[in-house]
Design an enzyme around this catalytic site. Structure first.
Site, PDB file in Angstrom:
ATOM      1  CG  ASP A  57     -34.506  51.939 -10.091  1.00  0.00           C
ATOM      2  OD1 ASP A  57     -34.008  52.786 -10.870  1.00  0.00           O
ATOM      3  OD2 ASP A  57     -35.000  52.245  -8.988  1.00  0.00           O
ATOM      4  CB  VAL A  58     -32.126  52.880 -15.456  1.00  0.00           C
ATOM      5  CG1 VAL A  58     -32.987  52.090 -16.434  1.00  0.00           C
ATOM      6  CG2 VAL A  58     -32.770  54.217 -15.115  1.00  0.00           C
ATOM      7  CE1 TYR A 149     -37.827  64.143 -19.992  1.00  0.00           C
ATOM      8  CE2 TYR A 149     -37.921  66.037 -21.457  1.00  0.00           C
ATOM      9  CZ  TYR A 149     -38.065  64.682 -21.253  1.00  0.00           C
ATOM     10  OH  TYR A 149     -38.441  63.863 -22.288  1.00  0.00           O
TER      11      TYR A 149
END
Length: 309
Positions: A57-58, A149
């Site tokens: 999980d970054v 985003y």
């Protein structure tokens, strides 16, 4: 001699297509993503080469360093580091929960930054290496209902350019940025949604395999930035040269082409946790060309009438 390639975000979409593309070349792979079960599927798809899977999980502190350590422990080195991991959320900025906005930025921008940091430290010590990041045409333009985003991709554009400047004295270390337009991946269905209408990639839609080929090509022929998508240049030109016209048209076009007609209840999608059932290379976005033509003409006509009336 085969390369050792780390692919972060290998469980779906462009990352999964990239893993397959490197496997076809015979490169050894270190595949990272959140979903253990999906990583096992991708490993099976790349069965002809040596593959290490590392659930990652970054957004977790230390996770990317642990990934690098695992890669070096298995193969002794890293030659290429590809980062494709990203999540998405739809909603008007003031209606999108703060926790969702923050997590998208944490994943898409800060997670990428952490990935680059780990890769560069290793490559500086090793003396050479290539980092390939996946940005977006939305790092150069904007679109409504995708604030988190878009903010992340604009930030990534600045980060990549800065690091490229800092690497001018180390030509043996390369950082490349691949910016696709719309891509046929599941990220749109997997996105958090607080808009009430499901998202989809506005046409023309590029295949994940085409983006993967651009990523592999950057390893063979490093370039600062590569655009993948037939309309990317047109969109960037319109955004820069005719900002007033762009702003008039982008909303109606987004509603006509970038959102589906099916209503959807508010949900967090895969922003906080993976959804293995929804992960695949392709998202199944095959637009009806007749519907697309009428939708585009109608949206542009309505926007111009409002502007002129």
């Amino acid at each position: 001699m085969s390369r050792v390639v780390v692919v972060v975000g290998a469980s779906s979409g462009v990352g999964r297509a990239t893993a397959r593309a490197f496997a076809e070349r015979g490169d050894r792979l270190v595949l990272a993503a959140r979903a253990t079960t999906t990583l096992a599927e991708v490993r099976a798809e790349c069965a002809d080469v040596d593959v290490l899977t590392v659930p990652t999980d970054v957004t977790e502190p230390g996770a990317l360093q642990a990934l690098a350590d695992a890669a070096i422990g298995r193969f002794g080195r890293i030659d290429v580091w590809v980062h494709t991991a990203a999540v998405m959320a739809y909603g008007r900025f003031d209606e999108l929960p703060e926790r969702v906005f923050d997590q998208v930025v944490r994943t898409d921008l800060l997670g990428t930054a952490a990935s680059v940091r780990v890769a560069l430290r290793h490559f500086r010590a090793a003396g050479a290496g290539t980092v390939v990041l996946t940005g977006s045409v939305l790092g150069h333009i904007t679109a409504p209902y995708m604030s988190a985003y878009v903010a992340s991709k604009w930030g990534l554009q600045g980060l990549a350019r800065t690091v490229q400047q800092e690497l001018r004295d180390r030509p043996e270390i390369q950082l490349c940025l691949v910016n696709p337009g719309s891509v046929d991946t599941p990220v749109y269905q997997q996105a958090a949604n607080y808009l009430g209408r499901i998202g989809r990639p506005p046409p023309p839609v590029t295949s994940p395999r085409r983006v993967a080929r651009a990523i592999v090509d950057c390893v063979d022929r490093p370039r600062r930035e590569v655009s993948v998508g037939r309309l990317n240049v047109v969109l960037r030109a319109g955004f820069t040269v005719l900002p007033g016209v762009y702003d008039v048209l982008v909303g109606p076009l987004m509603r006509a082409l970038g959102l589906g007609g099916r209503p959807v209840a508010a949900h967090d999608g895969s922003v906080f946790a993976p959804n293995p059932a929804g992960e695949a290379v392709r998202g199944g976005h095959l637009p009806d060309l007749r519907q697309l033509l009428f939708g585009t003409v109608g949206a542009v006509g309505t926007a111009l009438r409002r502007r002129l009336g």
